[in-house]
Design a protein around this motif. Structure first.
Motif, mmCIF file in Angstrom:
data_model
loop_
_atom_site.group_PDB
_atom_site.id
_atom_site.type_symbol
_atom_site.label_atom_id
_atom_site.label_comp_id
_atom_site.label_asym_id
_atom_site.label_seq_id
_atom_site.Cartn_x
_atom_site.Cartn_y
_atom_site.Cartn_z
ATOM 1 N N ARG A 25 36.658 36.450 46.155
ATOM 2 C CA ARG A 25 37.272 37.679 45.626
ATOM 3 C C ARG A 25 38.774 37.489 45.644
ATOM 4 N NH1 ARG A 25 36.171 42.085 49.415
ATOM 5 N NH2 ARG A 25 37.354 43.326 47.936
ATOM 6 N N GLY A 26 39.429 38.072 44.646
ATOM 7 C CA GLY A 26 40.881 38.033 44.632
ATOM 8 C C GLY A 26 41.441 36.866 43.843
ATOM 9 N N VAL A 27 42.743 36.950 43.631
ATOM 10 C CA VAL A 27 43.476 35.916 42.893
ATOM 11 C C VAL A 27 43.449 34.609 43.696
ATOM 12 C CG1 VAL A 27 45.770 35.335 41.979
ATOM 13 C CG2 VAL A 27 44.936 37.691 41.860
ATOM 14 N N ASP A 28 43.448 33.490 42.990
ATOM 15 C CA ASP A 28 43.483 32.180 43.646
ATOM 16 C C ASP A 28 44.721 32.052 44.535
ATOM 17 O OD1 ASP A 28 41.263 31.528 42.141
ATOM 18 O OD2 ASP A 28 42.338 30.148 40.800
ATOM 19 N N VAL A 29 44.638 31.103 45.453
ATOM 20 C CA VAL A 29 45.777 30.744 46.294
ATOM 21 C C VAL A 29 46.322 29.409 45.796
ATOM 22 C CG1 VAL A 29 46.490 30.096 48.641
ATOM 23 C CG2 VAL A 29 44.911 32.022 48.273
ATOM 24 N N ALA A 30 47.632 29.321 45.651
ATOM 25 C CA ALA A 30 48.275 28.075 45.221
ATOM 26 C C ALA A 30 48.817 27.355 46.452
ATOM 27 C CB ALA A 30 49.416 28.383 44.250
ATOM 28 N N VAL A 31 48.468 26.082 46.557
ATOM 29 C CA VAL A 31 48.938 25.263 47.677
ATOM 30 C C VAL A 31 49.926 24.247 47.105
ATOM 31 C CG1 VAL A 31 48.278 23.738 49.560
ATOM 32 C CG2 VAL A 31 46.740 25.582 48.864
ATOM 33 N N CYS A 86 58.074 40.146 46.684
ATOM 34 C CA CYS A 86 57.417 39.044 47.400
ATOM 35 C C CYS A 86 55.964 38.956 46.961
ATOM 36 C CB CYS A 86 57.443 39.280 48.902
ATOM 37 S SG CYS A 86 59.095 39.360 49.615
ATOM 38 N N THR A 87 55.452 37.747 46.976
ATOM 39 C CA THR A 87 54.022 37.551 46.808
ATOM 40 C C THR A 87 53.431 37.225 48.179
ATOM 41 O OG1 THR A 87 52.364 36.516 45.398
ATOM 42 C CG2 THR A 87 54.024 35.049 46.344
ATOM 43 N N GLN A 88 52.109 37.348 48.287
ATOM 44 C CA GLN A 88 51.456 37.125 49.580
ATOM 45 C C GLN A 88 51.562 35.665 50.014
ATOM 46 O OE1 GLN A 88 49.654 39.470 51.663
ATOM 47 N NE2 GLN A 88 49.961 37.695 53.003
ATOM 48 N N ARG A 89 51.975 35.479 51.246
ATOM 49 C CA ARG A 89 52.007 34.145 51.849
ATOM 50 C C ARG A 89 50.732 33.959 52.670
ATOM 51 N NH1 ARG A 89 52.684 32.987 56.906
ATOM 52 N NH2 ARG A 89 53.389 30.931 57.524
ATOM 53 N N PHE A 90 50.231 32.732 52.702
ATOM 54 C CA PHE A 90 49.046 32.401 53.498
ATOM 55 C C PHE A 90 49.418 31.345 54.531
ATOM 56 C CE2 PHE A 90 47.392 34.342 49.767
ATOM 57 C CZ PHE A 90 46.208 34.953 50.142
ATOM 58 N N SER A 91 48.842 31.472 55.712
ATOM 59 C CA SER A 91 49.078 30.473 56.754
ATOM 60 C C SER A 91 48.517 29.136 56.302
ATOM 61 C CB SER A 91 48.394 30.893 58.051
ATOM 62 O OG SER A 91 48.889 32.130 58.488
ATOM 63 N N CYS A 92 49.256 28.087 56.629
ATOM 64 C CA CYS A 92 48.904 26.756 56.141
ATOM 65 C C CYS A 92 49.396 25.739 57.153
ATOM 66 C CB CYS A 92 49.588 26.558 54.791
ATOM 67 S SG CYS A 92 49.331 24.968 54.031
ATOM 68 N N LYS A 93 48.617 24.708 57.405
ATOM 69 C CA LYS A 93 49.104 23.644 58.277
ATOM 70 C C LYS A 93 48.503 22.310 57.836
ATOM 71 C CE LYS A 93 45.757 24.178 62.051
ATOM 72 N NZ LYS A 93 45.616 24.374 63.512
ATOM 73 N N VAL A 94 49.140 21.248 58.293
ATOM 74 C CA VAL A 94 48.677 19.889 57.991
ATOM 75 C C VAL A 94 48.359 19.196 59.307
ATOM 76 C CG1 VAL A 94 49.315 17.646 57.022
ATOM 77 C CG2 VAL A 94 50.049 19.748 55.880
ATOM 78 N N ALA A 110 45.351 40.337 50.154
ATOM 79 C CA ALA A 110 45.721 40.533 48.742
ATOM 80 C C ALA A 110 44.510 40.543 47.819
ATOM 81 C CB ALA A 110 46.722 39.455 48.308
ATOM 82 N N LEU A 111 43.440 41.218 48.233
ATOM 83 C CA LEU A 111 42.243 41.274 47.389
ATOM 84 C C LEU A 111 42.371 42.322 46.288
ATOM 85 C CD1 LEU A 111 39.448 40.962 50.094
ATOM 86 C CD2 LEU A 111 40.419 39.161 48.650
ATOM 87 N N ASP A 112 43.334 43.228 46.424
ATOM 88 C CA ASP A 112 43.450 44.324 45.474
ATOM 89 C C ASP A 112 44.250 43.968 44.226
ATOM 90 O OD1 ASP A 112 45.639 44.034 47.183
ATOM 91 O OD2 ASP A 112 46.286 46.095 46.856
ATOM 92 N N LEU A 113 44.865 42.782 44.224
ATOM 93 C CA LEU A 113 45.671 42.388 43.071
ATOM 94 C C LEU A 113 44.827 41.607 42.076
ATOM 95 C CD1 LEU A 113 48.868 41.238 44.974
ATOM 96 C CD2 LEU A 113 48.548 43.353 43.671
ATOM 97 N N GLU A 114 45.059 41.850 40.810
ATOM 98 C CA GLU A 114 44.321 41.147 39.764
ATOM 99 C C GLU A 114 45.189 40.053 39.152
ATOM 100 O OE1 GLU A 114 42.930 43.859 36.859
ATOM 101 O OE2 GLU A 114 41.813 45.072 38.299
ATOM 102 N N ALA A 115 44.534 39.006 38.692
ATOM 103 C CA ALA A 115 45.251 37.955 37.961
ATOM 104 C C ALA A 115 45.728 38.534 36.642
ATOM 105 C CB ALA A 115 44.329 36.759 37.718
ATOM 106 N N PRO A 116 46.897 38.117 36.165
ATOM 107 C CA PRO A 116 47.365 38.616 34.869
ATOM 108 C C PRO A 116 46.421 38.168 33.756
ATOM 109 C CG PRO A 116 48.739 36.829 35.661
ATOM 110 C CD PRO A 116 47.791 37.163 36.774
ATOM 111 N N GLN A 117 46.230 39.020 32.774
ATOM 112 C CA GLN A 117 45.373 38.701 31.644
ATOM 113 C C GLN A 117 46.203 38.076 30.540
ATOM 114 O OE1 GLN A 117 41.948 39.341 31.785
ATOM 115 N NE2 GLN A 117 42.517 39.730 33.914
ATOM 116 N N ALA A 118 45.633 37.064 29.906
ATOM 117 C CA ALA A 118 46.323 36.459 28.776
ATOM 118 C C ALA A 118 46.277 37.441 27.615
ATOM 119 C CB ALA A 118 45.643 35.144 28.394
ATOM 120 N N GLY A 119 47.303 37.444 26.822
ATOM 121 C CA GLY A 119 47.317 38.343 25.677
ATOM 122 C C GLY A 119 48.625 38.244 24.929
ATOM 123 N N PRO A 120 48.793 39.062 23.907
ATOM 124 C CA PRO A 120 50.009 38.987 23.101
ATOM 125 C C PRO A 120 51.237 39.450 23.894
ATOM 126 C CG PRO A 120 48.675 40.860 22.472
ATOM 127 C CD PRO A 120 47.872 40.079 23.446
#
Ligand code: FES
Length: 122
Positions: A25-31, A86-94, A110-120
């Motif tokens: 659920r929710g928008v993807d996370v970018a790493v 700001c956009t949502q930050r996610f905890s991340c480690k290596v 951040a489950l309540d946010l929708e991905a932007p829709q493609a369009g004109p």
């Protein structure tokens, strides 16, 4: 204590680029990976108009949004002045060359946010 989830290896992320992590659920996370092999995770949604930050260019510890070129800090997800938001930050480690994210955050933030829709353009 968190149970961290292995996402990929650092070298699976292009230098100065990113990979997307899909969530049930929710928008993807970018790493993101920068030139120093630091790794950061943000919601794949620009705080301006929802552009896909995963398609932006990483420089230093920031990413340039591909839509209107806002600069978003990778460590906290916030736009550099004079832009705001700001956009949502996610905890991340290596660890051992592997990138890990917190599965609880992936499932709850951040489950309540929708991905932007493609369009004109308007
Ligand atoms: S949507 Fe990212 S700068 Fe406008």
């Amino acid at each position: 204590m968190n149970d961290w989830k292995v996402i990929c290896r650092v070298e699976d992320i292009p230098v100065l680029g990113s990979r997307r992590v899909a969530r049930p659920r929710g928008v993807d996370v970018a790493v993101f990976r920068n030139a120093e092999d630091q790794v950061f995770a943000l919601l794949d949604r620009c705080p301006h108009k929802g552009g896909p930050l995963s398609q932006g260019i990483v420089f230093g510890t920031s990413v340039a949004c591909p839509l209107h070129n806002w600069t978003i800090a990778l460590d906290d997800g916030c736009a550099r002045a004079p832009d705001e938001g700001c956009t949502q930050r996610f905890s991340c480690k290596v660890e051992g060359g592997q990138v890990l994210l917190d599965p609880v955050e992936l499932a709850t933030l951040a489950l309540d946010l929708e991905a932007p829709q493609a369009g004109p353009c308007r």
